[in-house]
Design a protein around this motif. Structure first.
Motif: not given
Length: 346
Positions: A161-164, A168-169, A252-253, A260-262
């Motif tokens: 969810q944080e990746i999404e 989105n940002y 960095l976050n 991590g999404d790559c």
């Protein structure tokens, strides 16, 4: 047992220190681990489940700050049973001493006699930095030799969810690449261009990947923005929209989420290389003057390319090109990297 870690000041070193925290949990199963480190480290430490608390180190790297170190040490009294000091400097041993922590463990470093009372002097028996960190997780009489030392691989926790949320940002930048798998590039290097793979090689590799249906995400700090932009602008106009320059644009976050999404990452020897390895993302690591014998990516899904032999060469700006690139990195062709990359992602 409560353990205070005096943490390192660099991204890659902080990632490698996670191997130590895992060993400490094995050696002292009921211990609680706090890490005193620069504020920017907190996003990394928050993704390491072995850490109870990240404490902010307000004194900048290289600053002596004796009185401030005394105040910090005094504020930490009666809270810890052991301190482990990872940096080698004399000043890094002050805070545990001022905190009157009973056991103060670390390598001899800058002659820290009297400051550390569990002093280790055989650092050269452990050729890898991560081994030196791990060795400090054992009692002095029970440290395995380097051949028998098991290295728990660093890892960082990802949240889908944080990746999404992060994607989105950056939705405006990423919108044209939503239907393409992303390949990350980390073209920066902390100590100058001699550690960097040439931008024009990155550009050619980007072209090859985009033509195969991938998109490119360029990661790094604000000072890496210029070299990342040079990579993007080296592409033909119709390809540039598939190459997104995020260097200097992310925290960095956020960078951790987007790496991590790559699907895979191509990287110089850098802090983000170690982040990528800890995310278990397939990566191709490019080495020149620095040596993978000392600080390799600690991952089973990493391919290393280095064309020269031997250990570390201390050079920050090469004499082999106008841009300061080192010949050993110039000689690594995009086709060589593509071959390694295809093994990882096909």
């Amino acid at each position: 047992m409560n353990i205070l870690i005096i943490g390192p000041s660099w991204v890659g070193d902080m990632i490698m220190s996670h191997s130590l925290y895992q060993v400490l949990k094995q050696q002292y199963p009921h211990c609680e681990i706090d890490v005193l480190a620069p504020n920017w480290c907190k996003p990394l430490l928050a993704r390491m489940p072995e850490i109870r608390k990240a404490l902010t180190m307000p004194i900048g790297h290289g600053t002596f700050g004796l009185m401030e170190r005394y105040k910090i040490g005094k504020s930490l009294r009666n809270q810890y049973d052991m301190a482990i000091v990872l940096p080698n400097s004399l000043k890094s041993a002050f805070i545990p001493t001022f905190a009157k922590i009973p056991i103060r463990r670390g390598w001899k470093g800058e002659s820290r006699y009297g400051f550390l009372n569990d002093l280790r002097s055989n650092k050269n028996d452990y050729p890898m930095m991560v081994q030196r960190y791990i060795a400090l997780g054992f009692e002095k009489s029970a440290v395995p030799n380097s051949e028998d030392l098991t290295i728990p691989a660093p890892y960082l926790i990802l949240d889908k969810q944080e990746i999404e949320n992060t994607k989105n940002y950056f939705s405006e930048q990423l919108q044209l690449t939503n239907n393409r798998l992303a390949i990350g590039f980390c073209p920066g290097a902390e100590f100058g261009p001699a550690k960097r793979w040439p931008h024009y090689h990155y550009g050619k590799l980007a072209q090859l990947l985009i033509e195969k249906g991938y998109s490119i995400r360029l990661f790094g700090s604000e000072k890496d923005h210029q070299v990342a932009e040079a990579i993007r602008l080296s592409l033909a106009n119709e390809l540039q929209s598939y190459c997104i320059n995020l260097a200097g644009q992310t925290s960095l976050n956020q960078a951790v989420d987007l790496i991590g999404d790559c699907r895979a990452v191509v990287t110089n020897d850098s802090g983000l290389m170690h982040v990528t390895a800890a995310l278990k993302c397939p990566l191709v690591a490019l080495y020149g003057p620095t040596s993978p014998q000392y600080t390799p990516p600690l991952s089973d899904t990493a391919e290393i390319i280095r064309l020269i032999k031997g250990g570390l060469i201390k050079v920050r700006k090469g004499q082999d090109s106008q841009e300061g690139y080192h010949q050993s990195l110039i000689d690594i062709t995009p086709e060589m990297v593509m071959e390694k990359l295809e093994k990882l992602i096909l």
